[in-house]
Motif scaffolding. Structure first.
Motif, mmCIF file in Angstrom:
data_model
loop_
_atom_site.group_PDB
_atom_site.id
_atom_site.type_symbol
_atom_site.label_atom_id
_atom_site.label_comp_id
_atom_site.label_asym_id
_atom_site.label_seq_id
_atom_site.Cartn_x
_atom_site.Cartn_y
_atom_site.Cartn_z
ATOM 1 N N ARG A 65 35.345 33.930 29.918
ATOM 2 C CA ARG A 65 34.874 35.340 29.734
ATOM 3 C C ARG A 65 34.978 35.997 31.267
ATOM 4 N NH1 ARG A 65 29.687 33.804 27.792
ATOM 5 N NH2 ARG A 65 28.928 33.536 30.000
ATOM 6 N N LEU A 66 34.878 35.396 32.112
ATOM 7 C CA LEU A 66 34.710 35.957 33.556
ATOM 8 C C LEU A 66 36.513 36.542 33.724
ATOM 9 C CD1 LEU A 66 33.575 36.855 36.284
ATOM 10 C CD2 LEU A 66 34.317 34.751 37.211
ATOM 11 N N LEU A 67 37.287 35.703 33.417
ATOM 12 C CA LEU A 67 38.713 36.205 33.772
ATOM 13 C C LEU A 67 39.225 37.159 32.449
ATOM 14 C CD1 LEU A 67 40.441 32.532 33.839
ATOM 15 C CD2 LEU A 67 40.050 33.895 35.782
ATOM 16 N N GLU A 68 38.676 37.253 31.542
ATOM 17 C CA GLU A 68 38.927 38.296 30.688
ATOM 18 C C GLU A 68 38.300 39.640 31.029
ATOM 19 O OE1 GLU A 68 38.123 36.581 26.934
ATOM 20 O OE2 GLU A 68 40.228 36.037 26.565
ATOM 21 N N LYS A 69 37.194 39.238 31.612
ATOM 22 C CA LYS A 69 36.534 40.750 32.083
ATOM 23 C C LYS A 69 36.935 41.266 33.385
ATOM 24 C CE LYS A 69 32.119 39.902 33.112
ATOM 25 N NZ LYS A 69 30.693 39.655 33.909
ATOM 26 N N LEU A 110 37.733 40.291 42.916
ATOM 27 C CA LEU A 110 36.700 41.138 43.619
ATOM 28 C C LEU A 110 37.044 42.595 43.489
ATOM 29 C CD1 LEU A 110 36.303 39.558 47.140
ATOM 30 C CD2 LEU A 110 34.837 39.307 45.309
ATOM 31 N N GLU A 111 38.268 43.109 43.422
ATOM 32 C CA GLU A 111 38.379 44.290 43.381
ATOM 33 C C GLU A 111 38.504 44.977 41.944
ATOM 34 O OE1 GLU A 111 42.332 45.121 44.775
ATOM 35 O OE2 GLU A 111 41.677 44.909 46.977
ATOM 36 N N ARG A 112 38.592 43.998 40.884
ATOM 37 C CA ARG A 112 38.448 44.086 39.454
ATOM 38 C C ARG A 112 36.952 44.030 38.911
ATOM 39 N NH1 ARG A 112 43.198 43.120 36.228
ATOM 40 N NH2 ARG A 112 45.042 42.973 37.610
ATOM 41 N N LEU A 113 36.041 43.730 39.823
ATOM 42 C CA LEU A 113 34.610 43.795 39.325
ATOM 43 C C LEU A 113 33.595 44.389 40.086
ATOM 44 C CD1 LEU A 113 34.739 39.588 38.860
ATOM 45 C CD2 LEU A 113 35.057 41.552 36.861
ATOM 46 N N ALA A 114 32.434 44.872 39.452
ATOM 47 C CA ALA A 114 31.543 45.645 40.118
ATOM 48 C C ALA A 114 30.550 44.542 40.218
ATOM 49 C CB ALA A 114 30.903 46.871 39.435
ATOM 50 N N PHE A 115 29.826 44.336 41.383
ATOM 51 C CA PHE A 115 28.632 43.463 41.677
ATOM 52 C C PHE A 115 27.514 43.992 41.987
ATOM 53 C CE2 PHE A 115 32.475 41.184 42.728
ATOM 54 C CZ PHE A 115 32.231 39.603 42.727
ATOM 55 N N GLU A 116 26.448 43.409 41.211
ATOM 56 C CA GLU A 116 25.131 43.798 41.244
ATOM 57 C C GLU A 116 24.298 42.703 41.729
ATOM 58 O OE1 GLU A 116 23.576 46.736 40.928
ATOM 59 O OE2 GLU A 116 25.335 47.929 40.297
ATOM 60 N N PRO A 117 24.115 42.561 43.106
ATOM 61 C CA PRO A 117 23.360 41.141 43.609
ATOM 62 C C PRO A 117 22.064 41.012 43.182
ATOM 63 C CG PRO A 117 23.802 42.787 45.270
ATOM 64 C CD PRO A 117 24.446 43.430 44.105
ATOM 65 N N GLU A 118 21.778 39.914 42.862
ATOM 66 C CA GLU A 118 20.318 39.378 42.404
ATOM 67 C C GLU A 118 19.466 39.256 43.554
ATOM 68 O OE1 GLU A 118 21.319 37.050 38.205
ATOM 69 O OE2 GLU A 118 20.983 35.933 40.344
ATOM 70 N N GLN A 119 18.110 39.262 43.287
ATOM 71 C CA GLN A 119 17.085 39.130 44.602
ATOM 72 C C GLN A 119 16.826 37.564 44.706
ATOM 73 O OE1 GLN A 119 16.627 41.863 46.514
ATOM 74 N NE2 GLN A 119 18.179 42.711 45.044
ATOM 75 N N THR A 120 16.823 36.805 43.762
ATOM 76 C CA THR A 120 16.478 35.555 43.726
ATOM 77 C C THR A 120 17.202 34.502 44.592
ATOM 78 O OG1 THR A 120 17.519 34.973 41.742
ATOM 79 C CG2 THR A 120 15.357 35.542 41.423
ATOM 80 N N PRO A 121 16.558 33.514 45.302
ATOM 81 C CA PRO A 121 17.246 32.904 46.344
ATOM 82 C C PRO A 121 18.264 31.879 45.650
ATOM 83 C CG PRO A 121 14.949 32.740 46.740
ATOM 84 C CD PRO A 121 15.088 33.412 45.252
ATOM 85 N N LEU A 122 19.573 31.681 46.300
ATOM 86 C CA LEU A 122 20.473 30.963 45.781
ATOM 87 C C LEU A 122 20.756 29.758 46.907
ATOM 88 C CD1 LEU A 122 22.787 30.628 43.410
ATOM 89 C CD2 LEU A 122 24.056 32.099 45.217
ATOM 90 N N ALA A 123 20.909 28.614 46.251
ATOM 91 C CA ALA A 123 21.605 27.395 46.908
ATOM 92 C C ALA A 123 23.116 27.284 46.923
ATOM 93 C CB ALA A 123 20.896 26.016 46.841
ATOM 94 N N ASP A 165 29.906 35.902 36.670
ATOM 95 C CA ASP A 165 29.996 36.448 35.680
ATOM 96 C C ASP A 165 28.689 37.194 35.205
ATOM 97 O OD1 ASP A 165 30.861 36.775 32.937
ATOM 98 O OD2 ASP A 165 29.333 35.546 32.202
ATOM 99 N N ARG A 166 27.475 36.513 35.689
ATOM 100 C CA ARG A 166 26.217 37.016 35.294
ATOM 101 C C ARG A 166 25.976 38.318 36.119
ATOM 102 N NH1 ARG A 166 23.226 32.688 36.805
ATOM 103 N NH2 ARG A 166 22.190 33.502 38.700
ATOM 104 N N VAL A 167 26.374 38.657 37.222
ATOM 105 C CA VAL A 167 25.898 39.743 38.406
ATOM 106 C C VAL A 167 27.137 40.776 38.218
ATOM 107 C CG1 VAL A 167 24.684 38.261 39.682
ATOM 108 C CG2 VAL A 167 26.996 38.659 40.236
#
Length: 938
Positions: free
Chosen positions: A733-737, A822-835, A929-931
């Protein structure tokens, strides 16, 4: 009284059995430090708190048995070994407290020096000491040896940056100089001790000749003997006591916490390599630089330059330098670029009158600077890598007065010729007149020992007597220079050191024969053998640099200790001894619990991968060739069987529930003798690979060949995981996106990178599966026209070299996202802590920083747990040797508390990470993929 069974019995009464080691493997393993000495302790005790140290000291006093404290064991002069009780630091000595926005830091002795600097870095500070072993050595050892380094000099060592200390004396007394109540109680209980120290200080200051000698000695870089400068620098006896502890190498007490005044870590740096035609000109230039704004000035003689001249990336002109050439590696640091440029102008002006044979002028390019520092840092390992097998590498550490440095270098070189040390090299910290000289030395026959004895006697006479220098500038006295302390300091100062020792340790229980010894030949006793064991590890110098990244260190053996034990087994075999019992223990400690990830090679000065030895030995023991051949030929059937087992476990979980199944599984594992894997809720559900329908022929999107790893094709998310899509589905899904047409190699279920076979000791089958896979990828990628995306970093690493040789453009998830999405995707960062867990293979692939950068594009709160370099799951070891995974991740729950999710790039690693953190760990692509969304401009 000597060590007895009664002593061991009492230790076991006070310390849990799992932290008391008296078996032959453990005691031999801890009988080795980075020096060329060996003492086998009667017992090794891993202490977890100060109370246990106090208890053990009471026991030592009761039975009159010696005690030695050990931190990381990177000491070079024999300070960290014992033939009695060896106390090592457990996991609970890693506390720290940053104060005044980084201007001070309080540290417990188990903190690795580089970790302290990592905590301070965001605030623009660092601790003053900067030993070459800073990535491995611990604060306890840094303080105990008064270690310094390339930029530290004398002004920024532990002695001069000490702000406070908590210490334990041999009588069990504890004092914390930062706690008023503790100080008051100590002054009341130990008034006589403090009065005696004060009297010694007064008498020393009143003895003008002695006081002047002490001041002179500490104008130089000096760690020979005890820190007598404390007697002339301080009048408060408590200050005298704490500063005596610095550099005391554990012979006066135990330091349980230290507070440093930190120093600035300037961001702007420039580095130059200046080569002069002769030693004299080089040393005169170093003297001039003493007054210039330089952070480091490292001297390298012609032999040291020759030792590294063939290293990749170094200037070609190094080969053609004249025989007498001598170089300075110079670095200047500043709080800003304008200040740095001004400093460089001053330095160039100061050196304008010195003719140069060659140079790399000052550069701010981090890559070039790194290559220049590689020259300096590569000298010691270069000697280690070419030394004859069976010999050790000795690195000595002396100081000449800076105005006599040129003559000192020349005279040392003459001693090398006189005693036949033709491979010896000289390098060092020129600003302080501190020189290291390195040479291979064998101790296998009396003639070699006699040669070393004669050489060291001449060195001591030259440095200490003729030049009035110091025989140990920064490596500590240890056993190595203990016989020469009186020669260097004179009888009166030597007796003063003994008075201090007897005042604080009247029974000589703390690390006897270290620093102070009445045995004039102690430096020639207990010399460590380095017998040949295997060409893969014979160049090991047992420095211990590998240990911080090893997941089994502290559980069984570290890489250094594995080599120590294997060397001993091989030597015993050659001597005709029965090694069956030792090898029985070695099987578990040495082979079964080695993750064989190869991270040790990244830290090793001579590039040794202990995992290569382990895989080789596993191969020699492997008895299932027929089964391995069957699995290789029928790999798809093996995957079907795996899915069947996972489906069965998943069905039982639905029927019985996770808690009951976990208990039943534990019982089955116990009854089976740990041969059946333990089930728990982190275990994956089965997933089945279905070949997608090929795209239309007129699809104009760029193609990418997707290689799903065998674990991705069999192991889906756990039943309780909030994300239930398979890794393959999310990846596609991510590669096709990102605008790619995704294609797959033919018959993917029969393909394997070979890693499962290689790790079990079946290299032929591994090579066959790898070749088969490369062929399939070539066909799918139209002979390398299309990039190949592998969704698991360990598999990517396994085939990286073969893919490159075949002309394939191979990508792991991090590199493909970084370079193509990176150049093909738009990022909307989440606020939740991530390990974020950076796998071993991601580190080997050079994508660690890339992974963290991508994670920070996806989340505003990224946590990278400290000290977890490898999760220890190691393919299937997380199932079969779960204690390795548990040990490696023992600090994970605390560090990831508050995080909502974890990410990684290895499905099996994610199982263990989920198991031990309580979080759901997913592949990186789940997060990306989620963000993200596809950029509209494509």
């Amino acid at each position: 009284m000597s060590f007895s069974s009664a002593v061991l019995a009492e230790i076991r009464q006070r310390i849990p059995d799992n932290r008391v080691f008296d078996d032959p493997v453990s005691t031999l393993a801890f009988g080795t430090d980075a020096s060329f000495y060996r003492l086998i302790p009667r017992v090794v005790v891993r202490v977890q708190d100060e109370g246990e140290v106090v208890d053990l000291l009471a026991l030592a006093r009761k039975h009159q048995v010696p005690v030695t404290f050990r931190a990381a064991g990177t000491s070079l002069s024999g300070q960290a070994i014992s033939d009695s009780i060896l106390i090592v630091l457990g996991d609970q000595w890693n506390g720290h407290e940053i104060r005044d926005n980084g201007r001070q830091i309080r540290l417990q002795p188990g903190v690795i020096g580089a970790q302290a600097n990592a905590w301070l870095a965001p605030r623009g500070y660092k601790i003053g000491p900067d030993p070459a072993s800073i990535n491995a050595c611990k604060i306890g050892g840094i303080v105990a040896n008064n270690a310094s380094g390339m930029c530290c000099g004398t002004a920024q060592n532990s002695y001069h940056t000490l702000a406070g200390m908590r210490l334990v004396l041999v009588d069990g007394a504890v004092v914390d100089t930062e706690n008023a109540a503790s100080v008051a109680a100590f002054r009341n209980s130990h008034g006589e001790l403090l009065a005696a120290l004060k009297k010694l200080a007064i008498n020393t200051r009143n003895n003008r000749e002695l006081a002047d000698r002490i001041r002179h000695k500490y104008r130089l870089k000096n760690t020979t003997g005890l820190s007598l400068n404390s007697l002339v620098d301080f009048s408060d006896p408590l200050e005298i006591l704490t500063h005596l502890m610095v550099g005391s190498e554990g012979i006066l007490g135990f330091v349980s916490a230290v507070t440093y005044n930190t120093v600035p870590e300037y961001p702007d740096k420039a580095t130059a390599l200046l080569v002069f035609r002769d030693v004299e000109t080089c040393c005169r230039a170093a003297s001039v630089l003493k007054t210039q704004p330089v952070a480091a000035v490292e001297l390298l003689d012609r032999r040291s330059l020759r030792s590294v001249q063939d290293k990749p990336g170094l200037p070609d002109w190094i080969h053609g330098l004249s025989e007498g050439a001598c170089a300075l590696l110079v670095e200047s640091r500043a709080p800003g670029p304008d200040v740095l440029e001004e400093q460089l102008a001053h330095i160039r002006e100061a050196l304008a009158g010195f003719p140069l044979e060659q140079q790399v002028d000052f550069t701010r390019d981090a890559g070039v600077s790194g290559q220049l520092w590689a020259i300096r840092k590569g000298t010691f390992p270069a000697v280690g890598a070419v030394r004859p097998n069976g010999t050790t590498v000795i690195i000595e550490d002396v100081t000449f007065p800076i105005d006599q440095l040129a003559e000192g270098v020349t005279r040392l070189q003459q001693l090398f010729v006189k005693h036949g040390y033709n491979d010896a090299i000289i390098f060092g910290h020129a600003l302080e007149g501190n020189l290291h000289f390195v040479f291979p030395q064998g101790f296998g026959d009396p003639a070699e020992v006699a040669r070393y004895e004669a050489f060291m006697a001449d060195v001591a006479q030259l440095v200490a007597v003729e030049f009035g220098g110091s025989l140990k500038a920064e490596h500590g006295t240890g056993r190595n220079m203990a016989p020469f302390v009186e020669l260097e300091w004179g009888h009166e100062a030597w007796q003063l050191m003994w008075r201090i020792k007897r005042l604080l340790d009247p029974d000589n229980l703390l690390n006897p024969d270290v620093v102070l010894s009445e045995d004039p030949r102690i430096h020639l006793k207990n010399l460590k053998p380095l017998p040949e064991a295997d060409p893969l590890v014979d160049k090991c110098i047992e420095c211990g640099f590998c240990e911080p990244v090893c997941p089994s260190e502290g559980l069984t053996l570290s890489p250094r200790q594995r080599i120590v034990i294997w060397r001993d087994i091989q030597a015993r075999r050659r001597a005709g001894e029965d090694t069956r019992e030792l090898e029985k223990s070695w099987q578990y400690h040495g082979l079964d619990t080695c993750a064989a990830t190869g991270l040790c090679a990244q830290r090793c000065p001579v590039g040794i991968n202990t995992g290569d030895l382990v895989r080789k030995l596993r191969s020699e023991k492997a008895s299932g060739q027929a089964v391995a051949n069957q699995l290789a030929r029928h790999f798809s059937a093996a995957l079907k069987a795996t899915r069947f087992v996972l489906a069965g476990a998943s069905g039982v979980e639905r029927l019985l529930g996770a808690p009951l199944l976990t208990r039943l599984s534990a019982g089955v594992r116990k009854v089976s003798g740990d041969r059946v894997a333990q089930w728990d809720p982190s275990m994956p559900q089965p997933v089945r690979f279905v070949m997608p329908v090929p795209g239309s022929a007129d699809d104009r999107r760029p193609r990418v060949v997707y290689l799903p790893a065998c674990v991705s094709r069999t192991m889906g998310p756990a039943r309780g995981d909030k994300a239930q899509d398979s890794l393959m589905a999310v990846t596609r899904r991510l590669l096709e996106k990102g605008g790619y047409q995704v294609v797959f190699p033919d018959t993917p279920d029969s393909l394997c990178c070979g890693q499962p076979f290689a790790s079990k000791g079946y290299p032929e089958q591994a090579a066959g599966k790898k070749d088969e896979l490369i062929g399939a990828l070539l066909r799918a990628s139209r002979n390398g026209v299309d990039p190949v995306y592998c969704d698991t970093s360990p598999c990517t690493l396994q085939i990286r070299e073969a893919a490159a040789e075949a002309g394939l453009a191979l990508f792991d998830p991090v590199k493909f996202i970084r370079e193509h999405l990176l150049e093909r995707l738009a990022f909307e960062p989440e606020q939740t802590p991530l390990a974020v867990h950076v796998t071993c293979s991601t580190q080997h692939l050079g994508e660690a920083e890339g992974l963290i950068d991508i994670a920070r594009r996806c989340s505003t709160k990224v946590v990278v747990p400290e000290g977890i370099h490898c999760c220890g799951f190691a393919g299937d070891k997380g199932f079969n040797v779960p204690e390795l995974n548990a040990h490696a991740l023992r600090t994970l729950p605390e560090q990831t508390a508050g995080c909502a999710e974890g990410i990684s790039t290895s499905r099996t690693c994610e199982i263990g990470l989920s198991r031990h953190s309580g979080l759901d760990y997913h592949g990186l692509v789940y997060l990306v993929d989620r963000v993200t969304s596809a950029r509209a401009t494509l």
